[in-house]
Scaffold this active site. Structure first.
Site, PDB file in Angstrom:
ATOM      1  N   TYR A  18       9.584  10.525   7.527  1.00  0.00           N
ATOM      2  CA  TYR A  18       9.024   9.283   8.069  1.00  0.00           C
ATOM      3  C   TYR A  18       7.514   9.257   7.848  1.00  0.00           C
ATOM      4  O   TYR A  18       6.961   8.261   7.385  1.00  0.00           O
ATOM      5  CB  TYR A  18       9.359   9.159   9.561  1.00  0.00           C
ATOM      6  CG  TYR A  18       8.845   7.884  10.171  1.00  0.00           C
ATOM      7  CD1 TYR A  18       9.607   6.727  10.144  1.00  0.00           C
ATOM      8  CD2 TYR A  18       7.582   7.832  10.751  1.00  0.00           C
ATOM      9  CE1 TYR A  18       9.122   5.536  10.678  1.00  0.00           C
ATOM     10  CE2 TYR A  18       7.093   6.657  11.286  1.00  0.00           C
ATOM     11  CZ  TYR A  18       7.866   5.518  11.253  1.00  0.00           C
ATOM     12  OH  TYR A  18       7.375   4.345  11.777  1.00  0.00           O
ATOM     13  N   HIS A  22       5.210   6.709   5.258  1.00  0.00           N
ATOM     14  CA  HIS A  22       4.114   5.869   5.732  1.00  0.00           C
ATOM     15  C   HIS A  22       2.774   6.296   5.144  1.00  0.00           C
ATOM     16  O   HIS A  22       1.860   5.474   5.043  1.00  0.00           O
ATOM     17  CB  HIS A  22       4.090   5.837   7.262  1.00  0.00           C
ATOM     18  CG  HIS A  22       5.094   4.879   7.803  1.00  0.00           C
ATOM     19  ND1 HIS A  22       6.422   5.215   7.931  1.00  0.00           N
ATOM     20  CD2 HIS A  22       4.969   3.594   8.210  1.00  0.00           C
ATOM     21  CE1 HIS A  22       7.075   4.157   8.403  1.00  0.00           C
ATOM     22  NE2 HIS A  22       6.224   3.172   8.576  1.00  0.00           N
ATOM     23  N   TYR A  41      -2.645  -2.331  13.148  1.00  0.00           N
ATOM     24  CA  TYR A  41      -1.259  -1.872  13.304  1.00  0.00           C
ATOM     25  C   TYR A  41      -1.236  -0.356  13.248  1.00  0.00           C
ATOM     26  O   TYR A  41      -1.697   0.249  12.280  1.00  0.00           O
ATOM     27  CB  TYR A  41      -0.407  -2.478  12.193  1.00  0.00           C
ATOM     28  CG  TYR A  41       1.078  -2.196  12.261  1.00  0.00           C
ATOM     29  CD1 TYR A  41       1.720  -1.888  13.444  1.00  0.00           C
ATOM     30  CD2 TYR A  41       1.846  -2.272  11.117  1.00  0.00           C
ATOM     31  CE1 TYR A  41       3.079  -1.654  13.494  1.00  0.00           C
ATOM     32  CE2 TYR A  41       3.219  -2.045  11.141  1.00  0.00           C
ATOM     33  CZ  TYR A  41       3.824  -1.739  12.331  1.00  0.00           C
ATOM     34  OH  TYR A  41       5.172  -1.500  12.369  1.00  0.00           O
ATOM     35  N   TRP A  75      11.715  -2.908   2.292  1.00  0.00           N
ATOM     36  CA  TRP A  75      11.160  -1.802   3.088  1.00  0.00           C
ATOM     37  C   TRP A  75      12.121  -1.422   4.218  1.00  0.00           C
ATOM     38  O   TRP A  75      12.345  -0.243   4.471  1.00  0.00           O
ATOM     39  CB  TRP A  75       9.788  -2.180   3.639  1.00  0.00           C
ATOM     40  CG  TRP A  75       9.159  -1.080   4.449  1.00  0.00           C
ATOM     41  CD1 TRP A  75       9.166  -0.956   5.804  1.00  0.00           C
ATOM     42  CD2 TRP A  75       8.468   0.069   3.951  1.00  0.00           C
ATOM     43  NE1 TRP A  75       8.507   0.192   6.192  1.00  0.00           N
ATOM     44  CE2 TRP A  75       8.070   0.836   5.067  1.00  0.00           C
ATOM     45  CE3 TRP A  75       8.132   0.509   2.679  1.00  0.00           C
ATOM     46  CZ2 TRP A  75       7.355   2.026   4.941  1.00  0.00           C
ATOM     47  CZ3 TRP A  75       7.415   1.703   2.557  1.00  0.00           C
ATOM     48  CH2 TRP A  75       7.042   2.439   3.675  1.00  0.00           C
TER      49      TRP A  75
END
Length: 104
Positions: A18, A22, A41, A75
Site C-alpha cells: 500500500y 502511494h 490530502y 486506480w
C-alpha cells in the site's frame, strides 16, 4: 472550505505494498484528485486502519468528479486487491468521520 476525513482499511499483510503504491502514485491520478478539488490530502495508518483527510470546496462535487473519472476507476481497480473501503449504508460512499475538534 470543507475538511473531510474518512476511513479505509489496508488488507493485513499488504501494508508495505500500500505504501509503495502511494509513493508511486500515477501522475494522472494525482491530477484527477486536484481536478476534483482535493487539497491537503493525507492518509495516515495505524496498523491496518487508514484515516484519510482532505480539504475541498464541495465534497459532493468532489465525489461526482472522481466517480466520473476514468483514471480514478482504474486506480480503484488497481487498489482493490489490497484495500477495503467501508461504505456508509445511507450514502453508499465513504464512511465519513465526524469532526469533533479543530484548532486553527
Amino acid at each position: 472550505m470543507q475538511r473531510v476525513a474518512f476511513v479505509l482499511k489496508v488488507k493485513p499483510g499488504h501494508e508495505p505494498e500500500y505504501k509503495h503504491r502511494h509513493e508511486h502514485i500515477w501522475p494522472e491520478m494525482s491530477t484527477a484528485l486536484t481536478a476534483a478539488g482535493m487539497r491537503n490530502y493525507s492518509i495516515f495508518r495505524l496498523g491496518t486502519q487508514l484515516i484519510a483527510y482532505c480539504e475541498v470546496d464541495d465534497w459532493r462535487e468532489t465525489l461526482r468528479c472522481l466517480n466520473a473519472s476514468e483514471v480514478n476507476a482504474r486506480w480503484q481497480t488497481y487498489m482493490s486487491d489490497i484495500l477495503e473501503v467501508p461504505l456508509d449504508p445511507e450514502t453508499g460512499s465513504f464512511l465519513l468521520l465526524e469532526e469533533m475538534f479543530h484548532h486553527a
